[in-house]
Design a protein around this motif. Structure first.
Motif, PDB file in Angstrom:
ATOM      1  N   GLY A 158       0.822  -1.214   0.000  1.00  0.00           N
ATOM      2  CA  GLY A 158       0.000   0.000   0.000  1.00  0.00           C
ATOM      3  C   GLY A 158       0.853   1.260   0.000  1.00  0.00           C
ATOM      4  N   GLN A 159       2.050   1.185   0.576  1.00  0.00           N
ATOM      5  CA  GLN A 159       2.953   2.338   0.556  1.00  0.00           C
ATOM      6  C   GLN A 159       3.422   2.651  -0.858  1.00  0.00           C
ATOM      7  N   LEU A 160       3.596   1.614  -1.674  1.00  0.00           N
ATOM      8  CA  LEU A 160       3.975   1.830  -3.072  1.00  0.00           C
ATOM      9  C   LEU A 160       2.856   2.529  -3.831  1.00  0.00           C
ATOM     10  N   ILE A 178      -7.455   6.827   5.218  1.00  0.00           N
ATOM     11  CA  ILE A 178      -7.182   5.450   4.809  1.00  0.00           C
ATOM     12  C   ILE A 178      -5.712   5.164   5.078  1.00  0.00           C
ATOM     13  N   SER A 179      -5.367   3.900   5.320  1.00  0.00           N
ATOM     14  CA  SER A 179      -3.991   3.554   5.649  1.00  0.00           C
ATOM     15  C   SER A 179      -3.409   2.588   4.626  1.00  0.00           C
ATOM     16  N   HIS A 180      -2.076   2.487   4.631  1.00  0.00           N
ATOM     17  CA  HIS A 180      -1.440   1.600   3.644  1.00  0.00           C
ATOM     18  C   HIS A 180      -1.801   0.120   3.843  1.00  0.00           C
ATOM     19  N   PRO A 181      -2.048  -0.383   5.076  1.00  0.00           N
ATOM     20  CA  PRO A 181      -2.505  -1.774   5.162  1.00  0.00           C
ATOM     21  C   PRO A 181      -3.858  -1.983   4.472  1.00  0.00           C
ATOM     22  N   GLN A 182      -4.761  -1.021   4.596  1.00  0.00           N
ATOM     23  CA  GLN A 182      -6.055  -1.120   3.915  1.00  0.00           C
ATOM     24  C   GLN A 182      -5.875  -1.124   2.406  1.00  0.00           C
ATOM     25  N   ILE A 183      -5.030  -0.214   1.922  1.00  0.00           N
ATOM     26  CA  ILE A 183      -4.798  -0.115   0.484  1.00  0.00           C
ATOM     27  C   ILE A 183      -4.132  -1.389  -0.037  1.00  0.00           C
ATOM     28  N   GLY A 184      -3.158  -1.900   0.716  1.00  0.00           N
ATOM     29  CA  GLY A 184      -2.487  -3.130   0.318  1.00  0.00           C
ATOM     30  C   GLY A 184      -3.445  -4.302   0.231  1.00  0.00           C
ATOM     31  N   ALA A 185      -4.349  -4.401   1.193  1.00  0.00           N
ATOM     32  CA  ALA A 185      -5.334  -5.482   1.181  1.00  0.00           C
ATOM     33  C   ALA A 185      -6.260  -5.357  -0.030  1.00  0.00           C
ATOM     34  N   MET A 186      -6.649  -4.137  -0.358  1.00  0.00           N
ATOM     35  CA  MET A 186      -7.498  -3.909  -1.533  1.00  0.00           C
ATOM     36  C   MET A 186      -6.774  -4.339  -2.818  1.00  0.00           C
ATOM     37  N   LEU A 187      -5.469  -4.038  -2.868  1.00  0.00           N
ATOM     38  CA  LEU A 187      -4.707  -4.363  -4.069  1.00  0.00           C
ATOM     39  C   LEU A 187      -4.539  -5.863  -4.250  1.00  0.00           C
ATOM     40  N   VAL A 188      -4.195  -6.598  -3.193  1.00  0.00           N
ATOM     41  CA  VAL A 188      -4.006  -8.044  -3.361  1.00  0.00           C
ATOM     42  C   VAL A 188      -5.340  -8.732  -3.651  1.00  0.00           C
ATOM     43  N   LYS A 189      -6.431  -8.157  -3.174  1.00  0.00           N
ATOM     44  CA  LYS A 189      -7.742  -8.681  -3.557  1.00  0.00           C
ATOM     45  C   LYS A 189      -7.971  -8.449  -5.043  1.00  0.00           C
ATOM     46  N   HIS A 190      -7.605  -7.267  -5.521  1.00  0.00           N
ATOM     47  CA  HIS A 190      -7.710  -6.932  -6.943  1.00  0.00           C
ATOM     48  C   HIS A 190      -6.859  -7.887  -7.776  1.00  0.00           C
ATOM     49  N   TRP A 191      -5.752  -8.347  -7.203  1.00  0.00           N
ATOM     50  CA  TRP A 191      -4.857  -9.267  -7.899  1.00  0.00           C
ATOM     51  C   TRP A 191      -5.255 -10.734  -7.690  1.00  0.00           C
ATOM     52  N   TYR A 192      -6.366 -10.981  -7.022  1.00  0.00           N
ATOM     53  CA  TYR A 192      -6.914 -12.333  -6.828  1.00  0.00           C
ATOM     54  C   TYR A 192      -6.065 -13.234  -5.929  1.00  0.00           C
ATOM     55  N   PHE A 193      -5.362 -12.641  -4.978  1.00  0.00           N
ATOM     56  CA  PHE A 193      -4.686 -13.470  -3.985  1.00  0.00           C
ATOM     57  C   PHE A 193      -5.719 -13.995  -2.988  1.00  0.00           C
ATOM     58  N   PRO A 194      -5.399 -15.084  -2.259  1.00  0.00           N
ATOM     59  CA  PRO A 194      -6.355 -15.669  -1.314  1.00  0.00           C
ATOM     60  C   PRO A 194      -6.764 -14.684  -0.215  1.00  0.00           C
ATOM     61  N   ALA A 223      -4.202 -10.871   6.250  1.00  0.00           N
ATOM     62  CA  ALA A 223      -2.903 -10.736   6.910  1.00  0.00           C
ATOM     63  C   ALA A 223      -2.282  -9.371   6.625  1.00  0.00           C
ATOM     64  N   ILE A 224      -2.400  -8.909   5.392  1.00  0.00           N
ATOM     65  CA  ILE A 224      -1.853  -7.597   5.028  1.00  0.00           C
ATOM     66  C   ILE A 224      -2.659  -6.486   5.683  1.00  0.00           C
ATOM     67  N   ALA A 225      -3.979  -6.622   5.694  1.00  0.00           N
ATOM     68  CA  ALA A 225      -4.832  -5.599   6.304  1.00  0.00           C
ATOM     69  C   ALA A 225      -4.561  -5.441   7.790  1.00  0.00           C
ATOM     70  N   GLN A 226      -4.200  -6.534   8.456  1.00  0.00           N
ATOM     71  CA  GLN A 226      -4.074  -6.518   9.913  1.00  0.00           C
ATOM     72  C   GLN A 226      -2.625  -6.565  10.402  1.00  0.00           C
ATOM     73  N   HIS A 227      -1.652  -6.324   9.521  1.00  0.00           N
ATOM     74  CA  HIS A 227      -0.270  -6.570   9.973  1.00  0.00           C
ATOM     75  C   HIS A 227       0.188  -5.586  11.054  1.00  0.00           C
ATOM     76  N   HIS A 228      -0.495  -4.455  11.199  1.00  0.00           N
ATOM     77  CA  HIS A 228      -0.180  -3.553  12.312  1.00  0.00           C
ATOM     78  C   HIS A 228      -1.034  -3.858  13.542  1.00  0.00           C
ATOM     79  N   GLU A 229      -2.222  -4.402  13.307  1.00  0.00           N
ATOM     80  CA  GLU A 229      -3.157  -4.689  14.400  1.00  0.00           C
ATOM     81  C   GLU A 229      -3.714  -6.100  14.227  1.00  0.00           C
ATOM     82  N   PRO A 230      -2.912  -7.113  14.484  1.00  0.00           N
ATOM     83  CA  PRO A 230      -3.355  -8.496  14.273  1.00  0.00           C
ATOM     84  C   PRO A 230      -4.477  -8.890  15.223  1.00  0.00           C
ATOM     85  N   GLN A 231      -5.293  -9.809  14.746  1.00  0.00           N
ATOM     86  CA  GLN A 231      -6.408 -10.320  15.534  1.00  0.00           C
ATOM     87  C   GLN A 231      -6.242 -11.829  15.719  1.00  0.00           C
ATOM     88  N   PRO A 232      -6.739 -12.379  16.811  1.00  0.00           N
ATOM     89  CA  PRO A 232      -6.639 -13.841  16.995  1.00  0.00           C
ATOM     90  C   PRO A 232      -7.549 -14.564  16.019  1.00  0.00           C
TER      91      PRO A 232
END
Length: 284
Positions: A146-148, A182-198, A204-213
């Motif tokens: 997302g930073q890119l 909006i934050s870079h983890p949110q943007i990154g998660a949107m992008l990998v979804k756009h790229w059809y990653f699982p 994992a990308i969306a939550q890498h600053h605030e992980p959840q159990p």
């Protein structure tokens, strides 16, 4: 770009973002279904000669211990396995997809060093558990993608967020939300979804600053590994330390890893060497 408008704008912008090569997306999606033959994988990669050449160069780097032994994509798939080759493809493609204007105040070398370090650490930590090391590597590599996006399309806004973080002592993500909505983890998660990653990579990308159990209250999932890998990667920064990295990590995740201080320091030493080899291969 403020408030909810940021999310709306970024959602519309997804269609304009760089696309990954067909070989990368098809191999990744087929691996998810577990129905890709070696022959088809080789055919897909060889349809993009530049991608194939860069993948071979990386496969022959000291990082994989096969320098000079991999002469073709078929050799790479046979000797490293489909999942490892998929990780190499993603690495090469990600570097090619984002060309940041040199005039933008974006420290690309520092970005890629941290991305590689996080990927390598995620791979090492995944091997200690039951996670796919190659998938962990790719997710770690992409955790800050997302930073890119911000550097390419919204450099002024991203610069203001960085300045705000420094001025107020905020986490980068918190500063981005405060200044842009909006934050870079949110943007990154949107992008990998756009790229059809699982989905679990997206989460994992969306939550890498605030992980959840996990649903079972566990901390042994991909998101936890990426959070830990990123924290440890900062120990390799100038002025970084293991103590500061552990302090920045969510305590239950550090306990789940069950790393002694000596184990952690040895791991960081190994990753530092691998990082030099990886960076040399990518820049040569």
């Amino acid at each position: 770009m403020t408030g909810n408008l940021a999310l709306e704008v970024m959602t519309r912008r997804m269609a304009d973002l760089p696309a990954l090569p067909k070989a990368v997306t098809e191999v990744s999606r087929a691996l998810q279904r577990d129905d890709l033959s070696t022959t088809r994988c080789v055919e897909l990669i060889e349809t993009d000669p530049a991608l194939a050449a860069a993948t071979l160069k990386l496969a022959n780097s000291p990082l994989y211990g096969l320098s000079g032994r991999i002469g073709s994509i078929n050799d790479a798939v046979r000797m490293l396995g489909l999942r490892a080759v998929s990780g190499l493809l993603t690495t090469v493609a990600l570097r090619r997809a984002f060309r940041i204007d040199p005039k933008v105040n974006f420290k690309a070398s520092e970005y890629w060093r941290h991305a590689f370090a996080t990927g390598l650490l995620a791979r090492a930590l995944a091997r200690r558990g039951d996670l796919d090391p190659n998938e962990a590597f790719v997710t770690g590599l992409m955790h800050d993608v997302g930073q890119l996006v911000l550097a390419m399309y919204y450099p002024m806004e991203a610069g203001r967020a960085i300045a705000l973080a420094q001025a107020e002592g905020l986490d980068t993500s918190a500063a981005e939300i405060k200044s842009m909505g909006i934050s870079h983890p949110q943007i990154g998660a949107m992008l990998v979804k756009h790229w059809y990653f699982p989905v679990h990579i997206e989460v994992a990308i969306a939550q890498h600053h605030e992980p959840q159990p996990s649903a079972l209250g566990r901390w042994d999932h991909l998101g936890a590994i990426i959070h830990a890998a990123e924290a440890l990667a900062h120990a390799l920064d100038a002025g970084g330390s293991l103590k500061a990295a552990v302090a920045a990590m969510h305590p239950p995740i550090w306990r789940e890893l069950a790393l002694s201080e000596d184990d952690a320091l040895n791991l960081l030493k190994d990753i530092e060497q691998s990082l030099k080899e990886f960076s040399a291969a990518m820049s040569s």
